[in-house]
Design a protein around this motif. Structure first.
Motif, PDB file in Angstrom:
ATOM      1  N   ASP A 143       6.056 -10.520   3.321  1.00 12.17           N
ATOM      2  CA  ASP A 143       5.681 -11.236   2.223  1.00 12.17           C
ATOM      3  C   ASP A 143       5.807 -10.853   0.833  1.00 12.17           C
ATOM      4  N   GLY A 144       6.705  -9.457   0.659  1.00 16.98           N
ATOM      5  CA  GLY A 144       7.217  -8.968  -0.747  1.00 16.98           C
ATOM      6  C   GLY A 144       6.177  -8.022  -0.970  1.00 16.98           C
ATOM      7  N   SER A 145       4.645  -7.627   0.264  1.00 18.52           N
ATOM      8  CA  SER A 145       3.981  -6.559  -0.471  1.00 18.52           C
ATOM      9  C   SER A 145       4.988  -5.220   0.596  1.00 18.52           C
ATOM     10  N   THR A 146       4.679  -3.572  -0.718  1.00 16.70           N
ATOM     11  CA  THR A 146       5.022  -2.546  -0.957  1.00 16.70           C
ATOM     12  C   THR A 146       4.019  -1.830   0.003  1.00 16.70           C
ATOM     13  N   ARG A 147       4.152  -0.785   0.999  1.00 17.75           N
ATOM     14  CA  ARG A 147       2.768   0.047   1.490  1.00 17.75           C
ATOM     15  C   ARG A 147       3.603   1.329   0.850  1.00 17.75           C
ATOM     16  N   ASN A 148       3.082   2.540  -0.407  1.00 16.25           N
ATOM     17  CA  ASN A 148       3.949   4.078  -0.017  1.00 16.25           C
ATOM     18  C   ASN A 148       3.026   5.072   1.110  1.00 16.25           C
ATOM     19  N   LEU A 149       3.696   5.287   1.889  1.00 18.05           N
ATOM     20  CA  LEU A 149       3.075   6.289   2.781  1.00 18.05           C
ATOM     21  C   LEU A 149       3.584   7.749   2.531  1.00 18.05           C
ATOM     22  N   LYS A 150       2.542   8.675   2.962  1.00 17.92           N
ATOM     23  CA  LYS A 150       2.754   9.773   2.183  1.00 17.92           C
ATOM     24  C   LYS A 150       2.634  10.535   4.045  1.00 17.92           C
ATOM     25  N   ARG A 151       3.066  11.604   4.024  1.00 22.14           N
ATOM     26  CA  ARG A 151       2.849  12.413   4.847  1.00 22.14           C
ATOM     27  C   ARG A 151       1.206  11.848   5.344  1.00 22.14           C
ATOM     28  N   GLY A 152       0.834  11.973   6.842  1.00 19.97           N
ATOM     29  CA  GLY A 152      -0.464  11.784   8.072  1.00 19.97           C
ATOM     30  C   GLY A 152      -0.958  11.133   7.645  1.00 19.97           C
ATOM     31  N   ASP A 153      -0.753   9.528   6.667  1.00 16.47           N
ATOM     32  CA  ASP A 153      -0.044   8.553   6.802  1.00 16.47           C
ATOM     33  C   ASP A 153      -0.258   7.752   8.005  1.00 16.47           C
ATOM     34  N   TRP A 154      -0.843   6.648   8.583  1.00 18.97           N
ATOM     35  CA  TRP A 154      -0.152   5.896   9.513  1.00 18.97           C
ATOM     36  C   TRP A 154      -0.266   4.413   8.893  1.00 18.97           C
ATOM     37  N   ALA A 155       0.623   3.704  10.241  1.00 23.23           N
ATOM     38  CA  ALA A 155       0.138   2.353   9.314  1.00 23.23           C
ATOM     39  C   ALA A 155       0.532   1.286  11.543  1.00 23.23           C
ATOM     40  N   PHE A 156      -0.070   0.381  11.732  1.00 19.86           N
ATOM     41  CA  PHE A 156      -0.425  -0.190  12.695  1.00 19.86           C
ATOM     42  C   PHE A 156       0.615  -1.515  12.922  1.00 19.86           C
ATOM     43  N   LEU A 157       1.611  -1.886  13.138  1.00 23.35           N
ATOM     44  CA  LEU A 157       2.574  -3.312  12.746  1.00 23.35           C
ATOM     45  C   LEU A 157       2.395  -3.805  14.197  1.00 23.35           C
ATOM     46  N   PRO A 158       1.685  -5.403  13.903  1.00 20.27           N
ATOM     47  CA  PRO A 158       1.615  -5.826  14.777  1.00 20.27           C
ATOM     48  C   PRO A 158       3.094  -6.934  15.383  1.00 20.27           C
ATOM     49  N   ALA A 159       3.117  -7.199  16.649  1.00 23.00           N
ATOM     50  CA  ALA A 159       4.310  -8.026  17.096  1.00 23.00           C
ATOM     51  C   ALA A 159       4.813  -9.205  16.337  1.00 23.00           C
ATOM     52  N   HIS A 160       6.019  -9.011  16.082  1.00 22.23           N
ATOM     53  CA  HIS A 160       6.261  -9.555  14.921  1.00 22.23           C
ATOM     54  C   HIS A 160       6.512  -9.642  13.188  1.00 22.23           C
ATOM     55  N   CYS A 161       6.312  -8.273  12.773  1.00 19.81           N
ATOM     56  CA  CYS A 161       5.610  -8.149  11.412  1.00 19.81           C
ATOM     57  C   CYS A 161       7.420  -7.626  11.487  1.00 19.81           C
ATOM     58  N   ARG A 162       7.235  -8.732  10.307  1.00 21.12           N
ATOM     59  CA  ARG A 162       9.208  -8.583   9.473  1.00 21.12           C
ATOM     60  C   ARG A 162       8.619  -7.066   8.294  1.00 21.12           C
ATOM     61  N   HIS A 163      10.040  -5.986   8.534  1.00 23.50           N
ATOM     62  CA  HIS A 163       9.291  -4.448   7.749  1.00 23.50           C
ATOM     63  C   HIS A 163       9.989  -4.021   7.500  1.00 23.50           C
ATOM     64  N   CYS A 164      10.707  -3.472   6.548  1.00 23.19           N
ATOM     65  CA  CYS A 164      12.312  -2.652   6.487  1.00 23.19           C
ATOM     66  C   CYS A 164      11.486  -1.503   5.392  1.00 23.19           C
ATOM     67  N   VAL A 165      12.037  -0.638   5.893  1.00 24.72           N
ATOM     68  CA  VAL A 165      11.732   0.856   5.500  1.00 24.72           C
ATOM     69  C   VAL A 165      12.315   1.138   4.162  1.00 24.72           C
ATOM     70  N   THR A 166      12.062   0.442   2.699  1.00 22.59           N
ATOM     71  CA  THR A 166      13.094   0.719   1.578  1.00 22.59           C
ATOM     72  C   THR A 166      13.544   1.876   0.965  1.00 22.59           C
ATOM     73  N   TRP A 167      12.982   3.600   0.774  1.00 25.11           N
ATOM     74  CA  TRP A 167      12.716   4.602   0.751  1.00 25.11           C
ATOM     75  C   TRP A 167      12.067   5.892   1.710  1.00 25.11           C
ATOM     76  N   THR A 168      12.323   6.864   1.415  1.00 25.33           N
ATOM     77  CA  THR A 168      12.522   7.702   1.642  1.00 25.33           C
ATOM     78  C   THR A 168      12.811   8.777   1.185  1.00 25.33           C
TER      79      THR A 168
END
Length: 109
Positions: free
Chosen positions: A68-93
């Motif tokens: 959907d074009g949204s972005t989420r920045n993550l730092k050490r200790g952050d977690w995410a639950f991605l439902p099935a068919h959740c289209r996602h991409c790691v754009t930066w590390t």
């Protein structure tokens, strides 16, 4: 008798710049646990899995982009639950070092 296994998330393949490495650590009951190491990723590939995934950022930092074009920045200790068919991409590390993830791929049932 099955014996316990031990290891360390910091041990494992170190990817080259712009790449990721994937190491399966365990699997049981339709679930799979994976170590993912990312190094200076700036435009990863899109993922859309048929199963739900829980990811924990163990070291480093990263940005996830969603279909959907949204972005989420993550730092050490952050977690995410991605439902099935959740289209996602790691754009930066973090280019200063390895970004380390613990991923749990869950059964679809």
């Amino acid at each position: 008798m099955t014996l316990p296994r031990f290891g360390s998330l910091v041990d494992g393949a170190t990817p080259s710049a712009g790449a990721e490495s994937f190491t399966e650590l365990a699997q049981a009951g339709g679930a799979r646990v994976e170590r993912i190491a990312s190094h200076a990723v700036t435009n990863g590939e899109w993922h859309e899995q048929a199963w739900p995934e829980f990811v924990l950022l163990v070291a480093g930092s990263a940005a996830l982009e969603f279909a959907d074009g949204s972005t989420r920045n993550l730092k050490r200790g952050d977690w995410a639950f991605l439902p099935a068919h959740c289209r996602h991409c790691v754009t930066w590390t973090d280019p200063a070092g390895e970004t380390l993830w613990l991923a749990v791929h869950l059964p679809t049932g």
